[in-house]
Write a protein that holds these residues in place. Structure first.
Motif, short mmCIF file in Angstrom:
data_model
loop_
_atom_site.label_atom_id
_atom_site.label_comp_id
_atom_site.label_asym_id
_atom_site.label_seq_id
_atom_site.Cartn_x
_atom_site.Cartn_y
_atom_site.Cartn_z
N SER A 18 14.72 85.89 98.24
CA SER A 18 15.75 86.96 99.05
C SER A 18 15.17 87.65 99.86
O SER A 18 13.51 88.20 99.84
CB SER A 18 16.59 87.64 98.03
OG SER A 18 16.18 88.08 97.04
N SER A 31 24.80 83.47 107.35
CA SER A 31 24.10 83.60 108.20
C SER A 31 23.07 82.00 107.77
O SER A 31 23.24 81.62 106.77
CB SER A 31 22.48 84.38 107.93
OG SER A 31 21.78 84.39 108.56
N ARG A 66 20.09 81.84 108.07
CA ARG A 66 19.41 81.88 107.81
C ARG A 66 19.10 82.37 106.14
O ARG A 66 18.37 81.44 105.51
CB ARG A 66 18.76 82.77 108.26
CG ARG A 66 17.93 82.49 109.95
CD ARG A 66 17.15 81.49 110.42
NE ARG A 66 15.85 81.43 109.44
CZ ARG A 66 14.68 82.60 109.96
NH1 ARG A 66 15.25 82.99 110.91
NH2 ARG A 66 13.01 82.57 108.69
N ALA A 67 20.62 81.69 105.51
CA ALA A 67 20.42 82.03 104.07
C ALA A 67 21.61 81.33 103.33
O ALA A 67 22.73 80.71 104.61
CB ALA A 67 20.64 83.53 103.57
N PHE A 125 20.32 88.66 101.87
CA PHE A 125 19.62 87.33 101.79
C PHE A 125 19.35 86.37 100.98
O PHE A 125 17.99 86.84 100.51
CB PHE A 125 19.28 87.14 103.03
CG PHE A 125 19.91 88.01 104.17
CD1 PHE A 125 20.51 87.20 105.16
CD2 PHE A 125 20.09 88.87 104.37
CE1 PHE A 125 20.76 87.75 106.67
CE2 PHE A 125 20.25 89.66 105.66
CZ PHE A 125 20.71 89.41 106.80
N VAL A 144 16.89 81.55 101.02
CA VAL A 144 16.31 81.79 102.16
C VAL A 144 15.45 80.74 102.32
O VAL A 144 14.95 80.71 101.63
CB VAL A 144 15.85 83.20 102.78
CG1 VAL A 144 15.42 83.09 103.98
CG2 VAL A 144 16.62 83.85 102.38
N ILE A 150 17.55 87.67 113.42
CA ILE A 150 17.47 86.85 111.96
C ILE A 150 19.14 87.76 112.64
O ILE A 150 20.26 88.29 112.62
CB ILE A 150 17.76 87.54 110.32
CG1 ILE A 150 16.11 87.39 110.86
CG2 ILE A 150 18.54 87.01 109.75
CD1 ILE A 150 15.67 86.53 110.65
#
Length: 167
Positions: free
Chosen positions: A54, A76, A78-79, A122, A125, A135
């Motif tokens: 995270s 996102s 990315r998460a 986040f 991840v 990001i």
């Protein structure tokens, strides 16, 4: 020959300094996003250490309008999960909790998401954020609608912006 090149380089320094100053000014204004009555500035994340699942994100949200707005959701690619969290001390223990029901941005006020307080979390991840990486983050507000941001990853520890905050 060398001295002529040196003299030309020295003569060009004031021009180079002006170009760098103009570029820095342009760069700073790029980081303010406006949507409806909201202005979002200084959006950034911290780079993540190896194996860290995270990471934290930070920004300043100003509501210039006469009506409260509310941050309803964050996503996102990315998460697996993105939330706004609060941090507070409870009996000498730092406690972090998700903000339930959305984050209100009061009319005429500014909400700062920063280390040690409210922040973007986040989670899940898979590939940690690397310093210098950008990001993507999508914010959905009740009134201002959807805002897509790119948060640049600063160092994993210490300062994450030019604001002088370090935690």
């Amino acid at each position: 020959m060398r001295s002529n090149i040196f003299l030309a380089a020295v003569a060009a320094l004031p021009l180079l300094g002006s170009a760098i100053a103009a570029q820095a000014t342009d760069h700073q204004t790029e980081h303010v996003i406006q949507a409806g009555d909201l202005k979002i500035a200084d959006a950034r994340v911290r780079a993540m250490l190896p194996g860290q699942p995270s990471g934290g994100g930070y920004m300043v949200i100003e509501n210039t309008g006469a009506v409260d707005d509310r941050l309803l959701s964050l996503t996102s690619p990315r998460a697996g999960k993105v939330e706004v969290h609060s941090m507070e001390m409870n009996n000498d223990v730092m406690v972090m909790r998700p903000v339930k029901g959305g984050l209100t941005i009061p009319a005429g006020e500014t909400v700062t998401l920063e280390p040690g307080g409210l922040h973007v979390m986040f989670m899940q991840v898979e590939k940690g954020f690397q310093e210098g990486e950008s990001i993507p983050l999508r914010l959905e507000f009740e009134n201002a609608g959807t805002i897509d941001l790119r948060l640049v990853a600063g160092p994993a520890r210490g300062e994450t912006s030019g604001t002088g905050h370090s935690h």
